[in-house]
Design a protein around this motif. Structure first.
Motif, PDB file in Angstrom:
ATOM      1  N   UNK A  32      -3.663   7.891 102.711  1.00  0.00           N
ATOM      2  CA  UNK A  32      -5.023   8.191 102.273  1.00  0.00           C
ATOM      3  C   UNK A  32      -5.595   9.255 103.195  1.00  0.00           C
ATOM      4  N   UNK A  33      -6.094  10.341 102.612  1.00  0.00           N
ATOM      5  CA  UNK A  33      -6.709  11.431 103.358  1.00  0.00           C
ATOM      6  C   UNK A  33      -8.196  11.474 103.031  1.00  0.00           C
ATOM      7  N   UNK A  34      -9.031  11.487 104.063  1.00  0.00           N
ATOM      8  CA  UNK A  34     -10.476  11.562 103.883  1.00  0.00           C
ATOM      9  C   UNK A  34     -11.013  12.839 104.517  1.00  0.00           C
ATOM     10  N   UNK A  35     -11.888  13.525 103.796  1.00  0.00           N
ATOM     11  CA  UNK A  35     -12.648  14.614 104.387  1.00  0.00           C
ATOM     12  C   UNK A  35     -13.812  14.014 105.167  1.00  0.00           C
ATOM     13  N   UNK A  36     -14.103  14.594 106.330  1.00  0.00           N
ATOM     14  CA  UNK A  36     -15.182  14.094 107.176  1.00  0.00           C
ATOM     15  C   UNK A  36     -16.031  15.267 107.612  1.00  0.00           C
ATOM     16  N   UNK A  37     -17.343  15.159 107.409  1.00  0.00           N
ATOM     17  CA  UNK A  37     -18.213  16.208 107.883  1.00  0.00           C
ATOM     18  C   UNK A  37     -18.120  16.302 109.393  1.00  0.00           C
ATOM     19  N   UNK A  38     -18.127  17.513 109.914  1.00  0.00           N
ATOM     20  CA  UNK A  38     -18.038  17.699 111.362  1.00  0.00           C
ATOM     21  C   UNK A  38     -19.397  17.708 112.023  1.00  0.00           C
ATOM     22  N   UNK A  79     -18.102  13.244 117.453  1.00  0.00           N
ATOM     23  CA  UNK A  79     -16.942  12.450 117.839  1.00  0.00           C
ATOM     24  C   UNK A  79     -17.168  10.970 117.534  1.00  0.00           C
ATOM     25  N   UNK A  80     -18.378  10.470 117.782  1.00  0.00           N
ATOM     26  CA  UNK A  80     -18.687   9.086 117.439  1.00  0.00           C
ATOM     27  C   UNK A  80     -18.540   8.866 115.944  1.00  0.00           C
ATOM     28  N   UNK A  81     -19.056   9.818 115.196  1.00  0.00           N
ATOM     29  CA  UNK A  81     -19.004   9.727 113.737  1.00  0.00           C
ATOM     30  C   UNK A  81     -17.567   9.691 113.228  1.00  0.00           C
ATOM     31  N   UNK A  82     -16.737  10.602 113.739  1.00  0.00           N
ATOM     32  CA  UNK A  82     -15.348  10.692 113.293  1.00  0.00           C
ATOM     33  C   UNK A  82     -14.601   9.396 113.602  1.00  0.00           C
ATOM     34  N   UNK A  83     -14.765   8.881 114.811  1.00  0.00           N
ATOM     35  CA  UNK A  83     -14.089   7.635 115.181  1.00  0.00           C
ATOM     36  C   UNK A  83     -14.536   6.495 114.273  1.00  0.00           C
ATOM     37  N   UNK A  84     -15.847   6.382 114.044  1.00  0.00           N
ATOM     38  CA  UNK A  84     -16.357   5.284 113.223  1.00  0.00           C
ATOM     39  C   UNK A  84     -15.859   5.383 111.788  1.00  0.00           C
ATOM     40  N   UNK A  85     -15.906   6.580 111.198  1.00  0.00           N
ATOM     41  CA  UNK A  85     -15.417   6.757 109.829  1.00  0.00           C
ATOM     42  C   UNK A  85     -13.935   6.380 109.748  1.00  0.00           C
ATOM     43  N   UNK A  86     -13.145   6.820 110.730  1.00  0.00           N
ATOM     44  CA  UNK A  86     -11.711   6.539 110.711  1.00  0.00           C
ATOM     45  C   UNK A  86     -11.437   5.038 110.726  1.00  0.00           C
ATOM     46  N   UNK A  87     -12.115   4.308 111.588  1.00  0.00           N
ATOM     47  CA  UNK A  87     -11.827   2.882 111.720  1.00  0.00           C
ATOM     48  C   UNK A  87     -12.431   2.072 110.574  1.00  0.00           C
ATOM     49  N   UNK A  88     -13.551   2.517 110.046  1.00  0.00           N
ATOM     50  CA  UNK A  88     -14.079   1.869 108.841  1.00  0.00           C
ATOM     51  C   UNK A  88     -13.139   2.099 107.658  1.00  0.00           C
ATOM     52  N   UNK A  89     -12.626   3.325 107.518  1.00  0.00           N
ATOM     53  CA  UNK A  89     -11.695   3.627 106.426  1.00  0.00           C
ATOM     54  C   UNK A  89     -10.435   2.777 106.540  1.00  0.00           C
ATOM     55  N   UNK A 119       2.238  -8.438 107.136  1.00  0.00           N
ATOM     56  CA  UNK A 119       2.793  -8.104 105.823  1.00  0.00           C
ATOM     57  C   UNK A 119       2.953  -6.605 105.575  1.00  0.00           C
ATOM     58  N   UNK A 120       2.358  -5.773 106.416  1.00  0.00           N
ATOM     59  CA  UNK A 120       2.562  -4.333 106.276  1.00  0.00           C
ATOM     60  C   UNK A 120       2.286  -3.663 107.603  1.00  0.00           C
ATOM     61  N   UNK A 121       2.837  -2.473 107.743  1.00  0.00           N
ATOM     62  CA  UNK A 121       2.625  -1.640 108.918  1.00  0.00           C
ATOM     63  C   UNK A 121       1.633  -0.541 108.542  1.00  0.00           C
ATOM     64  N   UNK A 122       0.969   0.022 109.545  1.00  0.00           N
ATOM     65  CA  UNK A 122      -0.025   1.057 109.266  1.00  0.00           C
ATOM     66  C   UNK A 122      -0.096   2.030 110.430  1.00  0.00           C
ATOM     67  N   UNK A 123      -0.698   3.173 110.165  1.00  0.00           N
ATOM     68  CA  UNK A 123      -0.938   4.173 111.195  1.00  0.00           C
ATOM     69  C   UNK A 123      -2.216   4.918 110.852  1.00  0.00           C
ATOM     70  N   UNK A 124      -2.987   5.242 111.864  1.00  0.00           N
ATOM     71  CA  UNK A 124      -4.273   5.925 111.705  1.00  0.00           C
ATOM     72  C   UNK A 124      -4.292   7.180 112.554  1.00  0.00           C
ATOM     73  N   UNK A 125      -4.781   8.276 111.986  1.00  0.00           N
ATOM     74  CA  UNK A 125      -4.944   9.521 112.728  1.00  0.00           C
ATOM     75  C   UNK A 125      -6.244  10.189 112.295  1.00  0.00           C
ATOM     76  N   UNK A 126      -6.886  10.862 113.240  1.00  0.00           N
ATOM     77  CA  UNK A 126      -8.086  11.625 112.865  1.00  0.00           C
ATOM     78  C   UNK A 126      -8.218  12.846 113.768  1.00  0.00           C
ATOM     79  N   UNK A 127      -8.772  13.867 113.194  1.00  0.00           N
ATOM     80  CA  UNK A 127      -9.054  15.121 113.877  1.00  0.00           C
ATOM     81  C   UNK A 127     -10.298  15.686 113.226  1.00  0.00           C
ATOM     82  N   UNK A 128     -11.055  16.569 113.893  1.00  0.00           N
ATOM     83  CA  UNK A 128     -12.281  17.074 113.263  1.00  0.00           C
ATOM     84  C   UNK A 128     -12.054  17.533 111.824  1.00  0.00           C
ATOM     85  N   UNK A 129     -12.780  16.904 110.904  1.00  0.00           N
ATOM     86  CA  UNK A 129     -12.700  17.266 109.499  1.00  0.00           C
ATOM     87  C   UNK A 129     -11.806  16.390 108.647  1.00  0.00           C
ATOM     88  N   UNK A 130     -10.905  15.598 109.253  1.00  0.00           N
ATOM     89  CA  UNK A 130      -9.949  14.822 108.471  1.00  0.00           C
ATOM     90  C   UNK A 130      -9.662  13.471 109.122  1.00  0.00           C
TER      91      UNK A 130
END
Length: 263
Positions: free
Chosen positions: A12-18, A61-71, A112-123
């Motif tokens: 899943x790819x999310x656009x994130x406002x910077x 940076x706070x916003x990006x981290x929060x969006x990533x972990x909520x997603x 029951x499943x494995x996962x991975x999370x990544x985030x960078x400005x904008x994504x």
């Protein structure tokens, strides 16, 4: 959580406002200013995640981290039929030292499943699979910085970067290789605790199948003209590849969350 089965990797790819809008300060309160997602409700996050979000000095940076972990919680909760706030996370054993700080995992017996999370400005990029998986998304580096960055690569990867015909293309080649490398190292659970020069993630995975680490398949993911994304899976390569879903915002993901397999 029993009974969940997946046959291949999903992403899943999310656009994130910077530039998040004006919101509460850096204290661990219930919300953040977010731009297109209005005020983020942080209550689904656990205390550790809220503290981590609050520790960032820059609102973006706070916003990006929060969006990533909520997603991540929306996606895993949807796949498992659980409330996002009820998910509990832990850490696998580190393959480098045996300490309890390896790959993030669901803190349940036999996850029951494995996962991975990544985030960078904008994504933001999230991957899930029935076997160990790593995901990475990176902004393309500035051409003038690629020469120094490439010094940590595998010799074959460095040669591939240096063979590109111009600085802009060298930047693109490096970005593609580095996203693959980070995804693979995250899938292993070592991160950069493992020397990034040990493994060759360059080249064409289809035409050069023996070049990449054994027992792993690596896929490039389209993440936009200035970003590079990759997914590494501990499984044989599939012609179908991962399923990638792209959302314009966290709100869009919440409006169309994944559902448990078979529903």
């Amino acid at each position: 959580m029993e009974g969940h089965r997946m046959t291949r990797a999903d992403a899943w790819l999310l656009d994130v406002t910077e530039e998040p809008g004006t919101g509460p300060g850096p204290g661990p309160g219930p919300g953040l200013g977010t731009g297109p997602d209005d005020a983020l409700d942080l209550t689904p996050l656990d205390a550790h995640e809220r503290e981590r979000a609050a520790a960032f000095l820059r609102p973006a940076d706070r916003h990006l981290y929060a969006v990533a972990h909520l997603a991540l919680r929306v996606i895993l909760g949807g796949l498992l039929g659980e409330r996002p706030a009820d998910l509990v996370f832990g850490r696998d054993t580190c393959p480098c030292c045996g300490g309890p700080h390896g790959r993030p995992v669901l803190a349940v017996p036999s996850p029951p499943l494995h996962f991975s999370l990544s985030h960078t400005p904008g994504r933001v990029l999230v991957a899930t699979a029935p076997v160990p998986v790593g995901a990475d998304v990176e902004g393309r580096p500035a051409p003038e910085s690629v020469r120094d960055l490439a010094s940590v690569l595998h010799p074959s990867e460095r040669a591939e970067v240096e063979a590109a015909p111009d600085p802009e293309r060298r930047s693109a080649v490096f970005g593609r290789i580095w996203a693959r490398k980070e995804a693979y190292l995250k899938g292993l659970g070592t991160g950069l605790g493992r020397d990034p020069g040990l493994d060759d993630l360059g080249g064409d995975p289809v035409r050069e199948p023996g070049r990449h680490p054994a027992d792993w398949s690596v896929y490039d993911l389209p993440c936009g003209p200035r970003h590079h994304g990759a997914l590494a899976l501990r499984a044989p390569r599939s012609d179908a590849g991962p399923r990638l879903r792209h959302f314009a915002s966290l709100a869009a993901l919440r409006a169309e969350p994944p559902t448990p397999a078979g529903e």
